[in-house]
Structure formats: C-alpha cells, structure tokens
Enzyme design. Structure first.
Site, PDB file in Angstrom:
ATOM      1  N   ASP A   1      42.063  33.175  29.947  1.00 57.66           N
ATOM      2  CA  ASP A   1      40.744  33.769  30.078  1.00 57.66           C
ATOM      3  C   ASP A   1      39.770  33.050  29.164  1.00 57.66           C
ATOM      4  OD1 ASP A   1      38.821  35.578  30.882  1.00 57.66           O
ATOM      5  OD2 ASP A   1      39.325  37.002  29.309  1.00 57.66           O
ATOM      6  N   HIS A   2      38.487  33.166  29.491  1.00 55.02           N
ATOM      7  CA  HIS A   2      37.412  32.636  28.647  1.00 55.02           C
ATOM      8  C   HIS A   2      37.479  31.123  28.487  1.00 55.02           C
ATOM      9  CE1 HIS A   2      37.250  36.851  26.624  1.00 55.02           C
ATOM     10  NE2 HIS A   2      36.725  36.833  27.834  1.00 55.02           N
TER      11      HIS A   2
ATOM     12  N   ASP B   1      41.936  33.028  35.394  1.00 59.89           N
ATOM     13  CA  ASP B   1      41.164  34.036  36.118  1.00 59.89           C
ATOM     14  C   ASP B   1      40.552  34.928  35.065  1.00 59.89           C
ATOM     15  OD1 ASP B   1      40.130  35.446  38.277  1.00 59.89           O
ATOM     16  OD2 ASP B   1      41.824  36.796  38.320  1.00 59.89           O
TER      17      ASP B   1
ATOM     18  N   ARG C   1      28.470  42.081  25.912  1.00 62.23           N
ATOM     19  CA  ARG C   1      28.099  41.625  24.580  1.00 62.23           C
ATOM     20  C   ARG C   1      27.053  40.528  24.694  1.00 62.23           C
ATOM     21  NH1 ARG C   1      33.806  42.085  24.214  1.00 62.23           N
ATOM     22  NH2 ARG C   1      34.397  43.947  23.043  1.00 62.23           N
TER      23      ARG C   1
ATOM     24  N   SER D   1      33.552  41.740  19.003  1.00 64.83           N
ATOM     25  CA  SER D   1      34.814  41.292  19.566  1.00 64.83           C
ATOM     26  C   SER D   1      35.911  41.327  18.511  1.00 64.83           C
ATOM     27  CB  SER D   1      34.651  39.866  20.099  1.00 64.83           C
ATOM     28  OG  SER D   1      35.890  39.291  20.382  1.00 64.83           O
TER      29      SER D   1
ATOM     30  N   ARG E   1      37.851  39.173  17.700  1.00 69.92           N
ATOM     31  CA  ARG E   1      38.188  37.764  17.482  1.00 69.92           C
ATOM     32  C   ARG E   1      38.926  37.560  16.166  1.00 69.92           C
ATOM     33  NH1 ARG E   1      33.162  34.952  18.611  1.00 69.92           N
ATOM     34  NH2 ARG E   1      33.664  35.755  20.661  1.00 69.92           N
TER      35      ARG E   1
END
Length: 759
Positions: free
Chosen positions: A120-121, A162, A439, A646, A648
């Site tokens: 992702d991302h 995806d 966000r 997030s 993160r």
C-alpha cells in the site's frame, strides 16, 4: 494503523474475516472464524471478576482477549483509563516493511498469528490506474520483491499492490493502529499491552447532501476540543457497512482510540452482497451462535464514560483544513474564510475516493453529480481524480457504468487508493486542492509543503471540481453556463449497495489464506539498496558507557518544537515514503517541517557546541547527525499532543536512530507515545505545562529518580535537572506513563531487545 499498521495493525476479531477489502477466491475459513467458544469462556471469567456488571461490546471483545484476566482486572476499582491490559490479538495486517524488518530480527521461523502484508501507499497518481500501477511495480520492484520473499519465508499472506482499508470498525471489529514493534508482539506471540480505554457512545442521526461522514467532523472536533484522547468509541446510527468506514478511521487522527459499530442487519446485507459472507457458511454459523449468546452486542444497562448525541441533519457540510483534519469550517462560511486568509479563490485539483470514502454509495452519488453536470453541458475545470479504495469497488463501478459517468467529466483520472500524486505544475507553489481523504498534513499529497489540502465529502469535492473555486457552495450557489443561464446542483442520491452484488475484479490480487512458511526462501535485500536496509539493534542507554548508572546520561536539548507536531512533521510523507524500508535514508527527513520555538523558523536547529568548520545553525537532521557523531545523546522538547495523526513508526525510529533518548512534552498522542517506548525513547509529560518554555536548545538535562523507576518503583517522582546555557540550574517535576513491561523495554534499549533476551 485504517488500519494502519498504520504501520502494523493488531486486530481483535469480533465477527468476520481479516481486514482486507476483498474475499479470497478459494475460501478457507480456518483463519477467519474467531474462536468464539474460547473467547466466551474467558468472558465468563471476566464477568466473575467484574461482579457481573453489564459490559459494552468493546469491553467484551477486549477483555475476552486478555492473556490473564485475573492479573489485568482483579482487585482494581477502575479499569477504564487506568489498567494496562495484556492481550493476545488474533491477526496482524501490515502495509510496509518496518514491521517485517523488525520481525526478522526476532529470529523466529513463522508468525504466531495469521498475518498479512499489503503493498500500500506505493502508487503515485499521474496518468491513470493502468499506467500508474505499472510504473509503481517497476519503480518499487525491489520493495515488492523483499515483501513477497519475506512473506513466503514466514508464511504471511501477500496482497499485491492495491489498497489497505479501515473497514474494521464498520465490520464490528476492534482494529487498532500500532507501530511495527507492536505488531511484532502479536507476530511473536508476546502479550501485547494496551491501556484500557475509556468508552464513549456516539448516537447519531442521518443527513442529506453530505451523506453521513464529513458532517461528523463538526462533532468530532468538538469532542477533541474537550480532550477525548485515549477514549474508545461505539457508534450507533443508520447506515450501510461501507458508509461507516470513514469515522473509525477518523478517530485515531485525533488520537482517540479506534471504535466500532454494532453488528446489525446492514452488516449482514453488505457482506452477503460482497461475497465475503456465505449465509450458511461456517463463519456465519459461528457468528450466529455467538450472537445468540450475547457476545456480539452490548449488554442491556451497560454504561459509557460519556454519551454524545449528534443530529447530523442539523449540521451543514464542513470543509476541513488546511494542513490539519481538525480545523473545520462550515461550507456556508468557507468562502469568507478563504477571503479573510488572503488565499486565491481557486482549486487546482480535486480527488475523491481513498480507502475511507469510496463506497458504492459514495461513487454512485458522485456519478449522479457528474450526470447532472453533463446534462447541463458542464465539464470539470480542474483535474479530477477518482481513487477507489479497493479492486472490488473499482470493478463493480466499471461493470455498472459508474466509471463511464465519471470519465465524461473531462480532465479525469482513475487510480488506486493512494496518498500521493505527481504534479509538476504545482511544485513549490502555493495552491489549494480538495480531497475526500482522511488526512491533509503538509507535503502529504504531492510533496509540496505549499499545497493546501482541504477535506470534504466526495459529493462536495466533485461538485466543486465543476466550479474551480474554493468559495463555491454547491448547496446554494449556481454556476453560469456557456449560454449565460445559471445551473444549480440538486441534492444527489446514491444506491447503497449494487443490485447484482459486488464483483471480485482482478483475482491476481488475492493471496492464498494461511500459506505455509517456506524456510528455504532467501529474503531479497540488495546490498547497495537505497530502499531497504536491515535493522541493527539500538544500544541500551545504560551500561559501562553511562557514568550516571541507571539515570539517563546527560542529554543536550536539540530544540523546542512549537505547536502542532504530527507524525508527518516528524517523518514527512510524499516522496520520502519510498525510503520507508531504509532507516538511514528516511532519517534525512527527521522533523524537517517542524517549527523551532526559538525563532519560529521551520527546519532550523542550533548547535551551540559547533566546531570552527561548522555552522551555528543548520537543518534539524544535520544538527541531529552532528550530535550522533559526537556520541552526544539528546532530548527534544515538544508541545501538546506530540505525534498525532498517522501511526507512522518512523517518527519514533528516526529520532532514536540519531541518538534521541528522551522527549518531554505537554502531552503525547497515544500511538506515538507507545512507539517511542517500543524504541527505547523515554516519553515524559510536563507536570506544569508552563515548564515547556523554560527549557531551550543547548541546555543540558539530567534525569532524577529514573533509577528508582527502573528499580521497580512505578510511583517514582521523576524530576529533570536543567543546566541552562547561562549557568542557571532549575528543577522541574515530570510525569510518566510507563508500565512494568515498558520499563523493561526502556532498560533493554527497545522492546525488540527485550523480546530477544527472553528467547
């Protein structure tokens, strides 16, 4: 956490399958059927300990996953907000390499619980889904090779590029965004620790133009203003499953605990149409039996710490931003707000979708807006990008003609769920975009810190793409047509679920459930890679090198951070995301968008001990690297809710990598505070918020009574002794939130160091 692992995601299964949006082609229900019998048996013990008081749904799910209910709950007057719970999560979902890399260092042959990795991302929007995806696979090949090979070696489900999804809260699951080190707890079978959240009930009603989600930002902001941090939510209101997913993903942005919805008829209807749920299948039968025994609903008479009622029909649409999702302005007043700020009344791009706002209902509503515009002869005036949150939604839109309606808008793009887009035209320029994402921190979308991202619902964003102006209010304003006549949008109507159910789309995305480990697999990490780097253990702060024994060594203050400092400020997104697997490289962005309170400049730090060939001030990473090269451990001073946003994990890894040993703040965001503890950084709270201003860069800080905490006294009265550069010495009390296990992590240098010491 979404789940985001938001680096790693620990999932407590209440009813259904894993977090992924799609159903596997060949179903093996072993890994997706919760062990209800075991959970209900443990819940009976919990009821005995708690004197049979009525329990909320969240309490039932949490407490039935306790490792030892007696140890966590017995003899306590208050549990919520006080007790540390040691839990056995049932599943982990990851979306990048950080948890994977940390798990590898634990030395185990396989994961203790079902685990999945989601690519992702890693997709940047530029031209459209097909070309963007192909470009992503080529440019990120070494990352995908690493993730896939590591997944094979350890028996992890590998989801090809995806989207990840925050659907968990809408599915009746408790899915908690955590850092990679927390995910490793579950992956290694180590009890995962969580402070018991307070529980809030949000009882809401329906709305009109705005659908059911972004209106909630108004109520959400009012709650945040009242400091609802570290609270769990239980939402109760009408709405299909897929229209519910936005709000469970919004809550952690404000550092509230993730929440969940009731399991009701909307839940079953959606899952059946999604082909996720077979009415007479083993998952359904197990859930039906558990529901009949009261496990999947709150007990009658259960109490919440607070109940909030919000009538969404009385709230007008909101626009949130820029640079923070908790700055909400009513749509009717937004034009005035733009004028007061002196911003150009212009939108440069509009993006709808993402993992949180791309339900079938969302997409059919915006398609109707597009059809209204087409009938009037209107085209979008700015680039318009749609990013469905899953392959299933994309394929169903295409089958049902929804995609065609949007493609007729002109300047239209279609991509995967993403965080970033390529925009050469706006580089370094102040501009405004509208998105329906969750966000909007600086540099998050296109790497340009001057891009102002305003959040709104998909319907509002789509309508405003046709006007091209920030001040446009589609609920009241008209657009002048080429023939001079005014055109006004009607309130859009959508279809909650597709009549023919959802289609699976590209089957190649789906992994085999519960793959067996292939221990002979070589995990692929290129020696000269700039994207991936194996992690080295962080050293302990204590030992022969520390003359202060079990107190932290004398620390230099790197800087005092002013105001909001999210995880995006600490570890910027945008183009930096490609370095998530390479700690040395990504650390070059540490705090580069943070504001230094001593001078008010961004990405500026001072070196009061600089050499003759060094400058007195430089970028924050540069000064941090100087400290590291001198073997000078350092501290950071921070403001309110440090590390919000997030989950993160790099926002904790990077300062630790550069030598940060302690962060003292007025308050911390829940996930980030835990991430710091996991990496061996001591988070302390100012007992007096005013003391924040008494500590500055270049000051030397010594801890007092940390040795007592490490010696087993959880109530140790910790103080800081600050030697100012002027020679003045001051002392100030601070507070900690360290549990016994967290103290062990801190003493060992990190949670992973401690886990390794036990094996």
């Amino acid at each position: 956490m979404s789940i985001a692992l938001r680096k790693g995601v620990v999932v407590r299964r209440a009813v259904q399958r894993c977090l992924a949006t799609h159903a596997p082609v060949e179903k093996d229900c072993t890994s997706i059927t919760p062990p209800y019998g075991k959970l209900q048996g443990k819940l009976e013990l919990v009821r005995e300990i708690l004197n049979h008081r009525p329990l909320t749904l969240a309490e039932k799910i949490l407490y039935s996953h306790l490792v030892d209910p007696v140890k966590s709950l017995a003899g306590r007057g208050k549990v919520r907000g006080e007790a540390y719970l040691q839990l056995n999560p049932q599943r982990v979902a990851m979306q990048d390499a950080s948890a994977h890399l940390q798990f590898m260092s634990a030395g185990l042959p396989r994961c203790a619980v079902p685990t999945s990795i989601h690519c992702d991302h890693l997709i940047q929007a530029a031209d459209g889904a097909a070309s963007d995806l192909e470009r992503s696979i080529i440019s990120n090949q070494e990352v995908f090779d690493f993730l896939e090979s590591a997944a094979r070696k350890y028996g992890i489900e590998f989801w090809k590029p995806d989207s990840h999804t925050p659907n968990a809260g809408g599915l009746g699951l408790l899915a908690i965004g955590v850092g990679g080190a927390d995910a490793v707890d579950a992956m290694t079978g180590t009890p995962w620790e969580l402070k018991a959240p307070q529980l809030w009930l949000d009882d809401r009603y329906t709305s009109d133009w705005e659908t059911r989600r972004l209106d909630y930002s108004k109520g959400h902001n009012s709650v945040l203003d009242r400091e609802a941090h570290r609270s769990g939510w239980h939402w109760s209101h009408p709405g299909i499953l897929r229209s519910r997913v936005f709000i469970p993903n919004l809550a952690p942005v404000g550092d509230t605990f993730p929440g969940l919805y009731d399991v009701d008829e909307h839940y079953f209807k959606d899952l059946q149409l999604s082909r996720i749920w077979e009415l007479k299948g083993p998952v359904a039968r197990a859930a039906d039996e558990a529901a009949s025994r009261g496990y999947l609903s709150a007990d009658e008479g259960c109490e919440y710490d607070e109940v909030i009622e919000i009538n969404l029909s009385k709230l007008e649409p909101m626009i949130n931003g820029p640079f923070t999702p908790d700055l909400a302005t009513p749509l009717s007043k937004f034009g005035t707000f733009v004028q007061e700020q002196g911003w150009k009344d212009e939108v440069t791009a509009c993006l709808i979708g993402s993992c949180t706002n791309s339900s079938y209902e969302d997409m059919t509503r915006v398609a109707e807006i597009a059809e209204q515009a087409k009938a009037a002869g209107l085209k979008t005036r700015v680039p318009f990008l749609c990013t469905p949150g899953s392959e299933q939604i994309r394929a169903t839109m295409e089958r049902d003609g929804v995609t065609t309606s949007l493609q007729d808008c002109r300047r239209y793009g279609f991509g995967e769920c993403l965080r970033s887009m390529y925009r050469s035209d706006a580089k370094g320029k102040e501009n405004a975009i509208l998105t329906s994402f969750n966000r909007n921190f600086k540099s998050r979308n296109d790497g340009n810190r001057y891009t102002m991202n305003f959040l709104a619902s998909p319907t509002i964003v789509t309508a405003m793409a046709f006007s091209g102006k920030l001040s446009f209010d589609p609920t009241t304003d008209s657009i002048t047509l080429p023939n001079g006549k005014p055109f006004k949008f009607s309130s859009p109507k959508g279809q909650d679920l597709p009549s023919n159910g959802f289609t699976l789309g590209n089957h190649s995305y789906y992994p085999s459930p519960m793959p067996k480990p292939e221990p002979e697999t070589e995990v692929i990490v290129k020696k000269a890679s700039q994207r991936l780097e194996l992690l080295e253990p962080f050293p302990s702060h204590f030992g022969p090198h520390n003359p202060r024994g079990l107190e932290l060594p004398a620390l230099k203050v790197l800087m005092r951070v002013r105001g909001k400092c999210t995880t995006d400020h600490i570890s910027a997104a945008g183009p930096w995301l490609k370095y998530k697997g390479h700690l040395t490289n990504i650390s070059e962005n540490t705090l580069i968008t943070a504001v230094n309170d001593e001078g008010g400049e961004t990405n500026v730090a001072f070196d009061h001990d600089h050499g003759v060939t060094e400058t007195a001030c430089d970028t924050i990473p540069t000064i941090a690297k100087r400290f590291k090269s001198r073997n000078q451990p350092w501290a950071l001073i921070a403001d309110e809710n440090y590390g919000e946003g997030s989950a993160r994990e790099h926002a904790a890894l990077q300062p630790r990598f550069y030598g940060c040993a302690m962060i003292v703040a007025r308050s911390f965001a829940r996930i980030h505070e835990t991430n710091l503890k996991k990496q061996g950084v001591l988070p302390l709270w100012f007992a007096d918020a005013a003391d924040y201003s008494r500590v500055g860069s270049g000051d030397t800080v010594e801890t007092v009574s940390v040795a007592a905490l490490l010696g087993g006294d959880p109530n140790a009265a910790i103080k800081l002794r600050v030697l100012k550069r002027s020679g003045e010495v001051i002392e100030m009390p601070v507070k900690h939130t360290m549990s016994a296990d967290q103290v062990n992590w801190f003493r060992a240098g990190s949670a992973l160091n401690y886990i390794r010491s036990l094996t």
